[in-house]
Design a protein around this motif. Structure first.
Motif, mmCIF file in Angstrom:
data_model
loop_
_atom_site.group_PDB
_atom_site.id
_atom_site.type_symbol
_atom_site.label_atom_id
_atom_site.label_comp_id
_atom_site.label_asym_id
_atom_site.label_seq_id
_atom_site.Cartn_x
_atom_site.Cartn_y
_atom_site.Cartn_z
ATOM 1 N N ASP A 122 0.723 -1.358 -0.062
ATOM 2 C CA ASP A 122 0.044 0.033 -0.258
ATOM 3 C C ASP A 122 0.985 1.142 -0.266
ATOM 4 O OD1 ASP A 122 -2.392 -1.657 0.175
ATOM 5 O OD2 ASP A 122 -2.804 -1.289 2.006
ATOM 6 N N GLU A 123 1.874 0.944 0.706
ATOM 7 C CA GLU A 123 3.208 2.155 0.802
ATOM 8 C C GLU A 123 3.267 2.613 0.116
ATOM 9 O OE1 GLU A 123 6.745 4.119 2.904
ATOM 10 O OE2 GLU A 123 4.992 2.066 4.014
ATOM 11 N N ARG A 124 3.922 1.751 -0.714
ATOM 12 C CA ARG A 124 4.285 1.448 -2.797
ATOM 13 C C ARG A 124 3.336 2.279 -3.738
ATOM 14 N NH1 ARG A 124 6.204 -3.235 -1.676
ATOM 15 N NH2 ARG A 124 5.023 -3.887 -3.317
ATOM 16 N N LEU A 125 2.352 1.411 -3.043
ATOM 17 C CA LEU A 125 1.265 1.918 -4.571
ATOM 18 C C LEU A 125 0.832 3.810 -4.416
ATOM 19 C CD1 LEU A 125 -1.618 -0.468 -3.871
ATOM 20 C CD2 LEU A 125 -0.771 0.196 -6.423
ATOM 21 N N ASP A 126 1.356 4.482 -3.119
ATOM 22 C CA ASP A 126 0.881 5.381 -3.186
ATOM 23 C C ASP A 126 2.232 6.409 -3.401
ATOM 24 O OD1 ASP A 126 -0.376 8.128 -1.833
ATOM 25 O OD2 ASP A 126 0.748 7.792 -0.276
ATOM 26 N N ARG A 127 3.212 5.868 -3.385
ATOM 27 C CA ARG A 127 4.345 6.913 -3.717
ATOM 28 C C ARG A 127 4.959 6.444 -4.793
ATOM 29 N NH1 ARG A 127 7.982 4.807 1.640
ATOM 30 N NH2 ARG A 127 10.035 6.361 0.039
ATOM 31 N N PHE A 128 4.836 5.501 -5.333
ATOM 32 C CA PHE A 128 5.514 5.025 -6.639
ATOM 33 C C PHE A 128 4.578 5.262 -7.511
ATOM 34 C CE2 PHE A 128 8.880 1.655 -4.596
ATOM 35 C CZ PHE A 128 9.352 2.507 -3.740
ATOM 36 N N GLY A 129 5.036 5.543 -9.119
ATOM 37 C CA GLY A 129 4.161 5.733 -10.177
ATOM 38 C C GLY A 129 4.636 4.649 -11.166
ATOM 39 N N LEU A 130 3.723 4.594 -11.837
ATOM 40 C CA LEU A 130 3.682 2.815 -12.903
ATOM 41 C C LEU A 130 2.793 3.837 -14.853
ATOM 42 C CD1 LEU A 130 4.541 0.647 -13.983
ATOM 43 C CD2 LEU A 130 2.818 -0.481 -12.510
ATOM 44 N N VAL A 131 3.676 4.145 -15.094
ATOM 45 C CA VAL A 131 2.822 4.296 -16.656
ATOM 46 C C VAL A 131 3.161 2.749 -17.796
ATOM 47 C CG1 VAL A 131 3.289 5.397 -19.018
ATOM 48 C CG2 VAL A 131 4.146 6.514 -16.691
ATOM 49 N N PHE A 132 1.649 2.474 -17.790
ATOM 50 C CA PHE A 132 1.407 0.954 -18.488
ATOM 51 C C PHE A 132 2.916 1.075 -20.107
ATOM 52 C CE2 PHE A 132 -2.221 -0.306 -16.000
ATOM 53 C CZ PHE A 132 -1.528 0.040 -14.951
ATOM 54 N N GLN A 133 2.896 -0.170 -20.619
ATOM 55 C CA GLN A 133 3.643 0.165 -21.912
ATOM 56 C C GLN A 133 1.602 0.221 -22.726
ATOM 57 O OE1 GLN A 133 4.962 -4.118 -22.615
ATOM 58 N NE2 GLN A 133 5.555 -3.893 -24.213
ATOM 59 N N ASN A 134 1.344 -0.453 -22.586
ATOM 60 C CA ASN A 134 0.311 0.288 -23.654
ATOM 61 C C ASN A 134 -0.914 1.481 -22.890
ATOM 62 O OD1 ASN A 134 -2.239 0.535 -25.239
ATOM 63 N ND2 ASN A 134 -2.641 -1.511 -25.073
ATOM 64 N N PRO A 135 -0.805 2.465 -23.806
ATOM 65 C CA PRO A 135 -1.503 3.841 -22.204
ATOM 66 C C PRO A 135 -2.987 3.375 -22.880
ATOM 67 C CG PRO A 135 -0.616 4.105 -24.672
ATOM 68 C CD PRO A 135 -0.208 2.903 -24.505
ATOM 69 N N ASP A 136 -3.275 2.717 -23.647
ATOM 70 C CA ASP A 136 -5.019 2.790 -23.616
ATOM 71 C C ASP A 136 -5.545 2.233 -22.242
ATOM 72 O OD1 ASP A 136 -6.268 3.894 -26.161
ATOM 73 O OD2 ASP A 136 -4.872 2.126 -27.062
ATOM 74 N N ASP A 137 -4.577 0.833 -21.748
ATOM 75 C CA ASP A 137 -4.904 0.247 -20.930
ATOM 76 C C ASP A 137 -5.226 1.091 -19.683
ATOM 77 O OD1 ASP A 137 -5.015 -2.137 -22.320
ATOM 78 O OD2 ASP A 137 -2.861 -2.749 -21.525
#
Length: 273
Positions: free
Chosen positions: A129-144
Motif C-alpha cells: 500500500d505504501e508503494r502504491l501511494d509513493r511510486f508511479g507506474l506508466v503502463f506499456q499500452n496507454p489504452d490500458d
C-alpha cells in the motif's frame, strides 16, 4: 507476393527498415523524404549521432528508494517469471531494465509499484500500500491506463484522490501537462489523441501524483526523435529533483544515452548490472 501494397505508419524505424521497400518521412503535413531504406538509414544515423543528451549523473551515495531481495514470482503454479531478483534503486538514478521478451521486466515494474505480489522475497518499502501511494507506474499500452473524458480530468484524478484542493490540483495538472508538452490540449478527448500523445498523457497522469520512483514500461514506443528528447529531459529533471526512474526498454540506443545504469534480466534473473 500477392501483388498487394502495404502502408505501415511506424516510429520504430530500425525495425521497419529491415523489410520496407520504400520510406516516406512526413513533417508538418508534407513529405520530407522519399527514398530507399538504405538512404533513410543513413539520414537517421546522422540525426541520431547529432542527438546526444547527457546521461543522468547519479549520486553514488543516493538514499535507497526501492530494494528487492530474493524476489520471486510466477503467474501459474509451475511457472517462473522472476527467479530470485536482488535490486536496489537509489535517489537520483535512472535505471534501464533490458532483456528479451518474457524476461520479467514488466513483472518487476508491477511488483515495484505494488500491484503484483511476490511469491517469495522481500521488497522495501513495505507494505505494498505504501508503494502504491509513493511510486508511479506508466503502463506499456496507454489504452490500458486512460479512462477519463478529457486530458485535464485524466490528470486531475490522482491528486484529488490524494486530498488536494481544486486549486492545488489545477496547478499540479498544469505543471504535469507542461512537462510532457500537452499544456495546450487540456480539453481534448484522450482516446482521440495519437499513440505518442496518449503515452505522454499517461506520463503526466502519473507525474501529477509527485511520486518518488517513476516506473516506465517501454516509454519510447511510438515517440519520434523530438518526443524522445522531451522524455530524456523529463527523466533527467525527475532524477535531479531527487527522484529515481526505473524503465523497461528494448531501445538500447535510448538506454545508452539516458540511463545512469543498465540492468539486464534474462530468465527471471539479473544477469548483468
Amino acid at each position: 507476393e500477392r501483388s498487394l501494397t502495404t502502408i505501415v505508419v511506424e516510429h520504430d524505424v530500425d525495425r521497419a527498415l529491415a523489410w520496407a521497400d520504400r520510406v516516406l518521412a512526413m513533417a508538418d503535413g508534407t513529405v520530407a523524404f522519399s527514398g530507399s531504406p538504405t538512404e533513410y538509414a543513413a539520414r537517421q544515423g546522422r540525426l541520431w549521432r547529432q542527438w546526444t543528451p547527457p546521461s543522468v549523473a547519479a549520486p553514488a551515495d543516493g538514499a535507497p528508494i526501492l530494494e528487492m531481495v530474493g524476489v520471486q514470482h510466477g503467474y501459474a503454479r509451475d511457472s517462473v517469471s522472476l527467479a530470485g531478483v536482488d535490486l536496489v534503486v537509489r535517489a537520483g538514478e535512472a535505471v534501464a531494465l533490458i532483456g528479451p521478451n518474457g524476461a520479467g521486466k514488466s513483472t518487476l515494474l508491477g511488483m515495484a509499484k505494488g500491484i503484483i505480489k511476490p511469491r517469495a522475497g522481500r521488497i522495501e518499502p513495505a507494505p505494498a500500500d505504501e508503494r502504491l501511494d509513493r511510486f508511479g507506474l506508466v503502463f506499456q499500452n496507454p489504452d490500458d491506463q486512460i479512462f477519463a473524458h478529457s486530458v485535464a480530468e485524466e490528470c486531475a484524478f490522482l491528486p484529488r484522490n490524494q486530498g488536494s484542493t481544486e486549486a492545488e490540483t489545477a496547478d499540479r495538472v498544469a505543471d504535469a501537462l507542461s512537462r510532457v508538452g500537452l499544456a495546450t490540449q487540456p480539453d481534448r478527448f484522450p482516446f482521440a489523441l495519437s499513440y505518442g500523445e496518449k503515452r505522454r498523457l499517461t506520463m503526466a497522469s502519473v507525474l501529477v501524483g509527485q511520486p518518488s520512483l517513476l516506473c516506465l514500461d517501454e516509454p519510447t514506443v511510438g515517440l519520434d526523435l523530438a518526443c524522445l528528447q522531451r522524455l530524456a529531459d523529463l527523466i533527467r529533471d525527475f532524477c535531479q529533483r531527487g527522484g529515481a526512474v526505473l524503465f523497461a526498454t528494448h531501445d538500447h540506443r535510448f538506454a545508452s544515452r539516458v540511463a545512469s545504469r543498465v540492468v539486464r534480466l534474462d530468465g527471471g534473473l539479473v544477469v548483468a548490472d
